[in-house]
Design an enzyme around this catalytic site. Structure first.
Site, mmCIF file in Angstrom:
data_model
loop_
_atom_site.group_PDB
_atom_site.id
_atom_site.type_symbol
_atom_site.label_atom_id
_atom_site.label_comp_id
_atom_site.label_asym_id
_atom_site.label_seq_id
_atom_site.Cartn_x
_atom_site.Cartn_y
_atom_site.Cartn_z
ATOM 1 N N ARG A 1 0.819 -1.099 0.082
ATOM 2 C CA ARG A 1 0.208 0.045 -0.078
ATOM 3 C C ARG A 1 0.858 1.349 0.024
ATOM 4 N NH1 ARG A 1 -4.970 -0.169 -1.573
ATOM 5 N NH2 ARG A 1 -5.378 1.763 -0.605
ATOM 6 N N PRO A 2 0.295 2.482 -0.272
ATOM 7 C CA PRO A 2 1.105 3.431 -0.394
ATOM 8 C C PRO A 2 1.855 3.704 0.930
ATOM 9 C CG PRO A 2 -1.047 4.138 -1.740
ATOM 10 C CD PRO A 2 -0.948 2.571 -1.092
ATOM 11 N N GLY B 1 -6.035 7.867 2.185
ATOM 12 C CA GLY B 1 -6.032 7.863 3.669
ATOM 13 C C GLY B 1 -4.855 7.055 4.068
ATOM 14 N N GLU B 2 -5.102 6.084 5.090
ATOM 15 C CA GLU B 2 -4.272 4.926 5.649
ATOM 16 C C GLU B 2 -2.984 5.852 6.020
ATOM 17 O OE1 GLU B 2 -2.106 3.076 1.551
ATOM 18 O OE2 GLU B 2 -4.169 2.701 2.275
ATOM 19 N N GLY B 3 -2.939 6.844 6.447
ATOM 20 C CA GLY B 3 -1.703 7.935 6.858
ATOM 21 C C GLY B 3 -0.983 8.198 5.774
#
Length: 380
Positions: free
Chosen positions: A99-100, A322-324
């Site tokens: 993930r990014p 999202g996800e920080g």
């Protein structure tokens, strides 16, 4: 009735040290680069000095990304581009480095911690350190039922407090806060609309993976219906989180408040963390002084929440994943501000006494002092 007294946080949370901030501002005025010439980096460096109670400011050496995870029952209405109940796959992708946030964390050398609060999967399929704080499997469909019981909301809130204590005790010196959820932006929109006294259409965005117009209308309707359920409990923030929040949002709210108690600075990522911060501000009005807004994602609910808290985003990159991810993008900027504030040399004493002369703008004696300014390589 909850036994948790949220009013205690208002008494426990202090503002960052104002005296230290003034000392940091005075030191900045003595440095070789004129004050203001570094733009917001000056402000960031002074904020960090006050938060860390140290001049020169200490470098940010042990940051950590903390991601709270959960599934939201409202996703069953097809308000998200992700399938309902699939947040556990996002968690696995982050753990596997796909993930990014995983890519940026590797590049920046930042450890990532994932905290499962309400994923819709068997907890045994996840690492024990991820699933150890889970409150329930998924959250209720907030347009027609409560997300949590009051007892579950309290348990989730206290789990967030415990995670904050664990981070502070382990030496973490700055947190990038994010979420891994499906349906979380819908719950966040309800919280923002309720606390800002606005309509559903004003806060309804397209989400991390952009939804089409029909899905947007379904999301707007879900937020509208949940708002009807939220307004009667606006005076009780824990009950509000139980009614229209979710276990992950309740945990993030507790986490943010306890970080402020422990004087641990936090970078907020997107609309979900902004919504939780808005709830936390209602509980303790000084708490936002310990937070930074990483970026402007373009989500209307995030913009509304940040404006209410007077937090100005550091970046504008329209990152909605999202996800920080946005928080990690802003981290090097914060670290750069700390380095500049701590490591830029100060002018020799004569030029500190007459800054106009040192800049070549004065007359008479100031002009003579300006002529005697040593070459850059000779300045200590």
């Amino acid at each position: 009735m909850s036994s948790l007294n949220l009013d205690d946080f208002s008494d426990l949370i202090e503002r960052p040290d104002g005296g230290v901030r003034r000392d940091a501002e005075a030191r900045r005025e003595r440095q070789v680069v004129p004050p203001g010439s570094l733009g917001r980096l000056d402000e960031l460096g002074e904020w960090l000095a006050a938060a860390r109670s140290a001049v020169p400011v200490q470098p940010v050496e042990r940051p950590r990304a903390v991601l709270f995870a959960g599934d939201h029952g409202v996703a069953a209405l097809d308000v998200s581009a992700q399938p309902a109940g699939s947040a556990h796959q996002l968690v696995r992708d982050v753990l596997e480095g796909g993930r990014p946030v995983s890519v940026l964390a590797r590049r920046l050398g930042v450890p990532v911690r994932i905290v499962d609060m309400a994923l819709d999967c068997d907890p045994e399929t996840l690492p024990a350190e991820v699933a150890g704080h889970r409150v329930r499997r998924g959250s209720g469909r907030i347009d027609i039922e409560d997300a949590l019981t009051l007892e579950e909301a309290e348990a989730a809130f206290l789990a967030g407090v415990a995670v904050a204590d664990e981070e502070a005790d382990s030496g973490t010196d700055l947190v990038v806060l994010g979420d891994l959820s499906v349906g979380g932006t819908t719950a966040a929109g309800v919280l923002v609309a309720a606390l800002c006294g606005t309509d559903a259409s004003v806060v309804t965005g397209r989400g991390g993976l952009a939804i089409d117009d029909l899905a947007w209308m379904r999301k707007c309707a879900a937020i509208r219906d949940a708002l009807v359920r939220a307004r009667p409990v606006l005076g009780d923030q824990l009950q509000l989180l139980a009614t229209v929040g979710g276990a992950d949002l309740a945990a993030m709210t507790g986490f943010l408040l306890q970080c402020a108690v422990r004087k641990l600075p936090v970078i907020l990522d997107g609309v979900v963390t902004a919504a939780c911060a808005l709830v936390a501000q209602r509980i303790a009005f000084r708490a936002p002084d310990w937070w930074l807004a990483a970026h402007d994602s373009g989500e209307p609910g995030q913009a509304k929440a940040l404006d209410r808290m007077a937090l100005e985003p550091l970046l504008t990159q329209s990152v909605t994943v999202g996800e920080g991810t946005g928080g990690l993008l802003a981290l090097p900027l914060v670290q750069a501000a700390a380095a500049l504030a701590a490591e830029l040399p100060e002018l020799p004493a004569p030029y500190q006494e007459d800054p106009e002369g040192a800049n070549g703008e004065g007359e008479g004696e100031g002009d003579q002092k300006a002529a005697e300014v040593p070459l850059k390589e000779d300045v200590p």
